[in-house]
Design a protein around this motif. Structure first.
Motif, PDB file in Angstrom:
ATOM      1  N   LYS B  95      10.269 -12.944   0.839  1.00 58.35           N
ATOM      2  CA  LYS B  95       8.982 -13.514   0.424  1.00 58.35           C
ATOM      3  C   LYS B  95       8.239 -14.121   1.609  1.00 58.35           C
ATOM      4  O   LYS B  95       7.042 -14.353   1.548  1.00 58.35           O
ATOM      5  CB  LYS B  95       9.206 -14.606  -0.633  1.00 58.35           C
ATOM      6  CG  LYS B  95      10.013 -14.151  -1.838  1.00 58.35           C
ATOM      7  CD  LYS B  95       9.217 -13.242  -2.757  1.00 58.35           C
ATOM      8  CE  LYS B  95      10.018 -12.980  -4.018  1.00 58.35           C
ATOM      9  NZ  LYS B  95       9.427 -11.967  -4.889  1.00 58.35           N
ATOM     10  N   LEU B  99       1.688 -11.309   5.286  1.00 53.78           N
ATOM     11  CA  LEU B  99       0.913 -10.177   4.793  1.00 53.78           C
ATOM     12  C   LEU B  99      -0.455 -10.183   5.473  1.00 53.78           C
ATOM     13  O   LEU B  99      -0.976 -11.243   5.759  1.00 53.78           O
ATOM     14  CB  LEU B  99       0.750 -10.267   3.276  1.00 53.78           C
ATOM     15  CG  LEU B  99       2.057 -10.262   2.462  1.00 53.78           C
ATOM     16  CD1 LEU B  99       1.736 -10.284   0.979  1.00 53.78           C
ATOM     17  CD2 LEU B  99       2.929  -9.070   2.795  1.00 53.78           C
ATOM     18  N   GLY B 132       0.003  -5.583   1.032  1.00 49.57           N
ATOM     19  CA  GLY B 132      -0.601  -6.898   0.909  1.00 49.57           C
ATOM     20  C   GLY B 132      -2.063  -6.980   1.299  1.00 49.57           C
ATOM     21  O   GLY B 132      -2.570  -8.071   1.498  1.00 49.57           O
ATOM     22  N   ASP B 301      -1.395   0.025  -6.138  1.00 46.98           N
ATOM     23  CA  ASP B 301      -1.457  -1.440  -6.151  1.00 46.98           C
ATOM     24  C   ASP B 301      -0.494  -2.088  -7.138  1.00 46.98           C
ATOM     25  O   ASP B 301      -0.480  -3.320  -7.266  1.00 46.98           O
ATOM     26  CB  ASP B 301      -2.893  -1.903  -6.438  1.00 46.98           C
ATOM     27  CG  ASP B 301      -3.783  -1.770  -5.195  1.00 46.98           C
ATOM     28  OD1 ASP B 301      -3.225  -1.556  -4.100  1.00 46.98           O
ATOM     29  OD2 ASP B 301      -5.008  -1.866  -5.338  1.00 46.98           O
ATOM     30  N   GLY B 305       5.109  -4.498  -6.161  1.00 54.76           N
ATOM     31  CA  GLY B 305       5.544  -5.750  -6.777  1.00 54.76           C
ATOM     32  C   GLY B 305       6.681  -5.591  -7.770  1.00 54.76           C
ATOM     33  O   GLY B 305       7.074  -6.557  -8.419  1.00 54.76           O
ATOM     34  N   ILE B 312       1.333  -6.531  -5.877  1.00 58.53           N
ATOM     35  CA  ILE B 312       1.056  -6.620  -4.446  1.00 58.53           C
ATOM     36  C   ILE B 312       0.379  -5.309  -4.069  1.00 58.53           C
ATOM     37  O   ILE B 312       0.975  -4.247  -4.222  1.00 58.53           O
ATOM     38  CB  ILE B 312       2.358  -6.790  -3.625  1.00 58.53           C
ATOM     39  CG1 ILE B 312       3.078  -8.082  -4.038  1.00 58.53           C
ATOM     40  CG2 ILE B 312       2.055  -6.791  -2.141  1.00 58.53           C
ATOM     41  CD1 ILE B 312       4.442  -8.254  -3.384  1.00 58.53           C
TER      42      ILE B 312
END
Lengths: 435, 435
Positions: B95, B99, B132, B301, B305, B312
């Motif tokens: 994490k 980005l 990102g 997109d 994630g 993301i």
């Protein structure tokens, strides 16, 4: 909606994030360049092989460590355990290859080892081998490539320690230690000498290998021999005499290449593997000996023919990629680097975007790694991005600079900035990078 | 003694012998250089992943194609099927990554496909992705990298055909084709347009997709739209309007980079995969269109994630390594080459061997790939070795040449030879290689 899966990596496996992979890839690229500069060509073989081709090649222990399974067509398959058996398979399948055949392969192998510090289930092997030459020039060449690799990586102080397996065989025979496992066990004990020292090895020779004092003394007397004493020591033992001759030939060939100062005889180098038949060597970094050998190898004249029916001589050297990379890191010769970018070209606004692109393109044409910031964020945010990715230089070009045909050039680490003409930018950056 | 095993390679797998691997590796090295020149950094992930992380990501068909098995610890594992799900896993596990995150990965993937011409069970994928950023600059950058790759490989005549998935969604909605599989089926049919032509596609739209004449006419009217007509066509449909705006932004960003001439709108580009959400593109070589797209990609997109809980944005481009290499071969831009060696330095006899080494070292220092022949064989045999490995230049230095500080320099392809001073040799060879 199903519960989200926890993202995770298998035990003994790992990701290489860019900060580490970038310098590691850089190291491997330079290594491959050196290999090619000596005429070694890349070979690529599949990750999966028929299991029967791999089984029995690495001993009982190796068999257990294979990633072996049945594929969808019920074939018994396994992930490769090393790069040497696949090389032997290629040689067995391509009888038309001109010999000597000089290849390198840099590729992952898989072993279901118990993971430990520095031991992984997937790791990269990096091998060169010369197949089909029994000339000592081939042995010396592999060592010269090893030396050239270290020099290319910026390591100046290192030593190649060389021995010949035939001399160790002669020693074992003289001490009347039985062929096969008893001899290999003694060699494995001797291999520990640099790590644990003479006293501990002597103890092990008594306790593990059941040698008596006289045998131990003979071993240490042998280990103290100088190159020029070897032939006399071996006199009368044809295997030993051949080993002494081979070793001295290799040393004089290295001398002829100006490498004699990087090489020393070390009769304790044993390499615990049973397939070596002649020259064997290890490589140590003088400023970091404790890390152990970073490259090793030798001559193995019986293995490569395993799929062909006849003996094919071969000699090679293998880089310990992970160990070498750790060493370079410790010596300060490589460093973590999260981005390859050398210059971040910022974006002022949509209207001036083509100037940002033109500047980045100009830098790239000059061989400089440059990226344009992806958006029209405030300058502060763009600079923060450069900082997060340790990008050393930043170019800013607003309307003022544009009109003057200039840019504002920032050196982030120093907090300095200056105005530079657009035309002079690439040269300026090149000089900074070189300097 | 056990019978010798027949050396063999698994169906759908293959060895790359040096003659092919050398130019292929050269191609991949240049590709990676271009990636880095735009600020993309290498990422490496394991070959093996937990199966549950891969299952269900590639549809039912993909699940069947996984190389999946239980490891020695009874873990349910599988060889990676692509590089995108592992990227999503890395993003999910790290994490703290800043980005946008720009990475490339060049690595093999495994799929238990039915092998066919040009389809293998192990093949290299070569992807860049920007994770990102939802800025169209990221879409345009991936396309610019694709163009730079082709230019770096010597391809001058190519075109990037671009579309936006949102426009196709707007079209499908207007034609009242149901969401999900029916829409995807129409897109797969449209994707065939460059291969099978308008008439055949029209027929398929009727027979396979059950569209009526009016729907087909609407589709072909849509396909004929120009960039500047898109917003008007979409008016009132928010998804379509967004797609038109994105597409025109990407085109104008490519214009700003001087690439507008390499890009054209092609509203039939559909990419049959369901995860694209915006920009999509394919790349064709104008002198070899029949080979199909050599690079393709787009914006997705929602995929990245998957392990993180939140969306993301991401956009990427993937090179078809094997197809591109075939194309370069057909266009004469690469050729088979069994050895990297540019100069073979022959060996006259043991006495003169250090001169051979010195000459080879001098050449290497000048960046020339040189090898010393491994032995003191007759010159004829040494020349035959050069010939077998297509080594273009050979250096001979006997006592005569030595005394004069010269070498005899042979250009094998022309059967020419001349005397050259040792000091002038590296420059002479460099000029020949450049010329």
């Amino acid at each position: 909606m199903p519960a989200k899966l926890e993202p995770r990596v298998l035990k003994g496996f790992r990701d290489y994030l860019p900060a580490v992979m970038l310098p590691k890839q850089g190291m491997l690229d330079r290594v491959a360049e050196v290999f090619q500069s000596f005429g070694f060509a890349p070979l690529q073989t599949p990750a999966l092989e028929y299991s029967d081709l791999l089984l029995g090649k690495y001993g009982d222990e190796g068999n257990k460590l294979l990633y072996r399974f049945h594929d969808n067509g019920d074939r018994d398959v396994a992930l490769r355990y090393d790069l040497t058996v696949p090389l032997a398979r290629v040689i067995g399948m391509n009888k038309g290859l001109a010999l000597p055949f000089k290849r390198y392969q840099i590729a992952p192998v898989w072993r279901a080892e118990n993971p430990a510090r520095g031991r992984f289930r997937e790791f990269v092997q990096c091998d060169i081998d010369i197949v089909g030459s029994n000339n000592p020039m081939a042995d010396a060449e592999c060592m010269a490539v090893g030396a050239a690799v270290l020099e290319a990586l910026g390591v100046e102080r290192f030593v190649l320690r060389v021995n010949n397996r035939k001399l160790l065989t002669a020693l074992m025979n003289r001490l009347q230690i039985s062929d096969g496992e008893p001899q290999l066990a003694v060699l494995r004990t001797l291999d520990k000498l640099p790590k644990i020292g003479k006293d501990a090895v002597t103890k092990l020779l008594h306790t593990e290998n059941s040698l008596n004092d006289e045998q131990c003394d003979a071993i240490f007397a042998f280990l103290a021999l100088k190159p020029e004493e070897l032939e006399a020591w071996c006199a009368g033992d044809p295997v030993g005499e051949l080993g002494a001759r081979e070793l001295n030939q290799v040393l004089s060939l290295l001398e002829a290449q100006g490498l004699r100062g990087k090489v020393e005889l070390d009769l304790s180098i044993a390499r615990g593997l049973d397939y070596y038949t002649g020259t064997i060597y290890e490589t140590f970094l003088l400023d970091l000996e404790s890390i152990g050998s970073v490259m090793s190898g030798g001559r193995y004249d019986t293995l490569i023919g395993m799929f062909g029916g006849e003996g094919i001589p071969a000699v090679g050297i293998s880089l310990g990629v992970d160990r070498l990379f750790s060493a370079l890191t410790e010596l300060g010769l490589v460093r973590e680097q999260p981005s390859p970018t050398q210059v971040l070209v910022t974006v002022f606004d949509a209207e001036h975007i083509s100037q940002s692109y033109a500047i980045a393109n100009g830098l790239r044409k000059a061989g400089i790694k440059a990226e344009v910031y992806l958006g029209e964020d405030k300058l502060k945010k763009q600079l923060k991005y450069a900082d997060r990715y340790s990008i050393p230089y930043v170019v800013v070009q607003g309307p003022d600079e544009c009109e003057a045909g200039e840019v504002t050039f920032k050196v982030l680490a120093k907090g300095e900035q200056s105005r530079i003409s657009v035309e002079g930018l690439a040269v300026h950056v090149s000089n900074l990078i070189k300097g």
